[in-house]
Scaffold this active site. Structure first.
Site, short mmCIF file in Angstrom:
data_model
loop_
_atom_site.label_atom_id
_atom_site.label_comp_id
_atom_site.label_asym_id
_atom_site.label_seq_id
_atom_site.Cartn_x
_atom_site.Cartn_y
_atom_site.Cartn_z
N ARG A 83 -74.91 46.72 -172.56
CA ARG A 83 -76.18 46.01 -172.54
C ARG A 83 -76.83 46.08 -171.17
O ARG A 83 -78.03 45.87 -171.03
CB ARG A 83 -75.96 44.56 -172.98
CG ARG A 83 -75.71 44.48 -174.49
CD ARG A 83 -75.25 43.11 -174.93
NE ARG A 83 -75.19 43.04 -176.38
CZ ARG A 83 -74.50 42.12 -177.05
NH1 ARG A 83 -73.82 41.20 -176.39
NH2 ARG A 83 -74.49 42.12 -178.37
N TYR A 131 -75.84 48.35 -178.07
CA TYR A 131 -74.75 48.73 -178.98
C TYR A 131 -75.29 49.29 -180.28
O TYR A 131 -74.75 50.26 -180.84
CB TYR A 131 -73.86 47.52 -179.27
CG TYR A 131 -73.22 46.89 -178.05
CD1 TYR A 131 -72.92 47.65 -176.92
CD2 TYR A 131 -72.92 45.54 -178.02
CE1 TYR A 131 -72.34 47.07 -175.80
CE2 TYR A 131 -72.33 44.95 -176.92
CZ TYR A 131 -72.04 45.72 -175.81
OH TYR A 131 -71.48 45.14 -174.70
N LYS A 187 -57.20 44.44 -180.10
CA LYS A 187 -56.60 43.25 -180.70
C LYS A 187 -57.01 42.00 -179.92
O LYS A 187 -57.37 42.10 -178.75
CB LYS A 187 -55.08 43.40 -180.77
CG LYS A 187 -54.42 43.70 -179.40
CD LYS A 187 -54.27 42.48 -178.54
CE LYS A 187 -54.24 42.82 -177.09
NZ LYS A 187 -54.52 41.65 -176.25
N ARG A 228 -60.06 35.41 -171.09
CA ARG A 228 -58.83 34.84 -171.64
C ARG A 228 -58.76 33.33 -171.44
O ARG A 228 -57.94 32.66 -172.06
CB ARG A 228 -57.62 35.52 -171.00
CG ARG A 228 -57.50 36.99 -171.38
CD ARG A 228 -56.57 37.74 -170.45
NE ARG A 228 -56.52 39.15 -170.80
CZ ARG A 228 -57.43 40.05 -170.43
NH1 ARG A 228 -58.46 39.66 -169.70
NH2 ARG A 228 -57.31 41.31 -170.79
N ASP A 244 -54.32 36.54 -177.15
CA ASP A 244 -54.20 37.63 -176.20
C ASP A 244 -52.84 38.30 -176.23
O ASP A 244 -52.74 39.53 -176.27
CB ASP A 244 -54.49 37.11 -174.79
CG ASP A 244 -54.60 38.24 -173.78
OD1 ASP A 244 -55.20 39.28 -174.12
OD2 ASP A 244 -54.07 38.10 -172.66
#
Length: 332
Positions: free
Chosen positions: A35, A56, A95, A163, A175
């Site tokens: 972006r 995107y 993931k 996180r 995580d």
């Protein structure tokens, strides 16, 4: 060659996956999007990527790419996996691909509707050390498996790190908790039926900073703890009545420790070491995914981690959260 587009300039892509694609035998990067187009331009120059996009959606609409790699913050994985699949692109998404198991059904629907390959980027399933662990268990080298014990921890109190931001999908379980659960399921071929857990939340961040659980797999149990505010540690062992298996660097193979699997006998008087020097699990992941996408061969597609397995893994993570709240055993 499968032509890849990279959705964002995230750190894991820059450090691991982009180099893996560049070194793969059957893949090439043709475009990257951010972006902030200046960020895309800088990485394009660094890695000799020929095309950049400032959105995107523009990348997804491009006929320059066949497959999309998504290393966006976790909270955006479902949305952009579905968008990429609907654009007719194959998808490899970091993931966890979702924060709730039911949402994965929507990704499966998009995959099937558009006849594309969509996979969660569990790179460990492509590493030969985990195939060795699976073979040792299946061949009876440790006898009857009774217990799996795992730990995965690191220390991170950066307030700007995703996180530690709940809205972006932060927390220990999303995580790193997904790795011991996935590794146990992959190595044994079995699924848990119930779980008990304890989950602690950081009072400032609101994320789960520590979680421990005990999962009932029927024939054996798995215990693990994961944390984002403890000294670095990762290990996993599989304990049977005739011996036990120790994996030295189970998740960050080659970075945390040597790629090594050790088989100990029953009385701890003998051991066999299986070493895997020079393996790059990210490269193996890219090559397996690209091979399956290019050939559409059922045999090659079978080598790629499936969304159905993703859904089962996330159900266990979901149940850990519920068990942490209830203090009870929760069915999965």
């Amino acid at each position: 060659m499968l032509r890849w587009g990279i959705l964002s300039t995230a750190k894991i892509g820059v450090e691991h996956v982009i180099p893996a694609i560049l070194n793969a035998d059957n893949a090439v990067i043709t475009a990257i999007a951010s972006r902030d187009k200046s960020k895309a331009n800088r990485l394009a120059e660094r890695f000799a990527i020929p095309h950049t996009f400032g959105s995107y959606d523009d990348l997804l609409a491009s006929d320059l790419v066949d497959a999309i790699y998504i290393p966006l913050p976790t909270a955006h994985h479902v949305e952009w996996s579905i968008k990429a699949a609907n654009a007719g692109k194959h998808v490899l998404c970091e993931k966890p691909i979702s924060l709730k198991a039911p949402q994965i059904a929507d990704i499966i629907q998009a995959r099937d509707k558009n006849n594309v390959l969509v996979s969660e980027a569990f790179m460990i399933t492509y590493h030969p050390q985990w195939h060795k662990v699976r073979d040792l268990i299946q061949n009876g080298d440790i006898g009857k498996l009774s217990h799996v014990q795992a730990a995965f921890t690191y220390f991170n109190k950066d307030t700007n790190n995703m996180r530690n931001i709940p809205e972006l999908g932060g927390g220990a379980l999303p995580d790193i908790g997904v790795y011991p659960t996935l590794a146990t399921r992959f190595a044994t071929g079995l699924e848990p039926v119930a779980v008990s857990a304890r989950v602690k939340y950081d009072k400032d961040f609101g994320t789960d900073a520590f979680a421990s659980c005990r999962a009932d797999f029927g024939d054996f149990e798995m215990t693990m703890y994961v944390a984002t505010q403890l000294a670095h540690r990762q290990e996993i062992s599989f304990h049977g009545d005739k011996g036990w298996i120790e994996v030295s660097s189970p998740f960050n193979a080659g970075l945390y420790d040597a790629d090594k699997v050790t088989l100990h006998n029953a009385n701890h008087s003998e051991k066999q070491e299986f070493r895997f020097p020079g393996v790059n699990q990210y490269k193996l992941q890219i090559e397996a995914f690209s091979r399956a996408a290019l050939t559409k061969s059922p045999a090659n597609e079978a080598q790629v981690f499936t969304l159905e397995s993703s859904q089962k893994n996330q159900r266990l993570i979901d149940a850990i959260y519920v068990a942490g709240e209830s203090g009870l055993w929760e069915k999965i």
